[in-house]
Design an enzyme around this catalytic site. Structure first.
Site, PDB file in Angstrom:
ATOM      1  N   HIS A  62       0.859  -1.184   0.000  1.00  0.00           N
ATOM      2  CA  HIS A  62       0.000   0.000   0.000  1.00  0.00           C
ATOM      3  C   HIS A  62       0.898   1.239   0.000  1.00  0.00           C
ATOM      4  CE1 HIS A  62       0.752  -0.863   4.269  1.00  0.00           C
ATOM      5  NE2 HIS A  62       0.515   0.407   4.510  1.00  0.00           N
ATOM      6  N   HIS A  64       1.394   3.847   2.013  1.00  0.00           N
ATOM      7  CA  HIS A  64       1.939   4.581   3.151  1.00  0.00           C
ATOM      8  C   HIS A  64       3.438   4.693   2.887  1.00  0.00           C
ATOM      9  CE1 HIS A  64      -1.516   3.384   6.098  1.00  0.00           C
ATOM     10  NE2 HIS A  64      -1.862   4.343   5.258  1.00  0.00           N
ATOM     11  N   ASP A  66       6.151   4.568   4.491  1.00  0.00           N
ATOM     12  CA  ASP A  66       7.101   3.629   5.086  1.00  0.00           C
ATOM     13  C   ASP A  66       7.140   2.279   4.362  1.00  0.00           C
ATOM     14  OD1 ASP A  66       4.465   3.448   6.259  1.00  0.00           O
ATOM     15  OD2 ASP A  66       5.269   2.075   7.757  1.00  0.00           O
ATOM     16  N   HIS A  67       6.300   2.106   3.350  1.00  0.00           N
ATOM     17  CA  HIS A  67       6.284   0.856   2.581  1.00  0.00           C
ATOM     18  C   HIS A  67       6.910   0.995   1.200  1.00  0.00           C
ATOM     19  CE1 HIS A  67       3.856  -1.646   5.332  1.00  0.00           C
ATOM     20  NE2 HIS A  67       3.546  -0.447   5.790  1.00  0.00           N
TER      21      HIS A  67
END
Length: 119
Positions: A62, A64, A66-67
């Site tokens: 997804h 976000h 941090d991904h």
């Protein structure tokens, strides 16, 4: 058929010195798969002896930050190392645009094709 999973990062949005943001490297059959690519993924790949050049698929769960924030740097590094083979990226709608804008303004020209598979 065997597989090997290396946890490169399991932290959440705020990294710590001990836990990097989300990233896992899966070797399954003849496939080398990166699942998420948080900041610091390249450093962790070097630390754990993961061969980034063999990578053939990236899955981004997804959008976000941090991904996926480690992905532009990893893709650029692969190009600087002379990668020629296409790379398949499985991702949510929007990542292609994010990467294209970043590469445009960063004047990054990849030496290989990115093949997006949007879900």
């Amino acid at each position: 058929m065997s597989f090997e999973l290396t946890i490169l990062g399991s932290g959440s949005a705020t990294p710590t010195p001990e836990r990097y943001p989300s990233a896992q490297f899966l070797v399954f059959a003849d496939h080398y798969i990166l699942i998420d690519c948080g900041e610091g993924t390249q450093v962790q790949m070097m630390r754990y002896g993961v061969k980034s050049f063999r990578l053939d698929m990236v899955f981004i769960s997804h959008l976000h930050p941090d991904h996926f924030l480690g992905l532009p740097g990893l893709l650029s590094s692969l190009s600087l190392k002379g990668r020629k083979e296409p790379l398949d990226i499985y991702c949510p709608k929007g990542l292609k645009e994010i990467l294209e804008v970043q590469f445009l303004h960063g004047e990054v020209h990849l030496s290989y094709e990115l093949r997006y598979h949007i879900f």
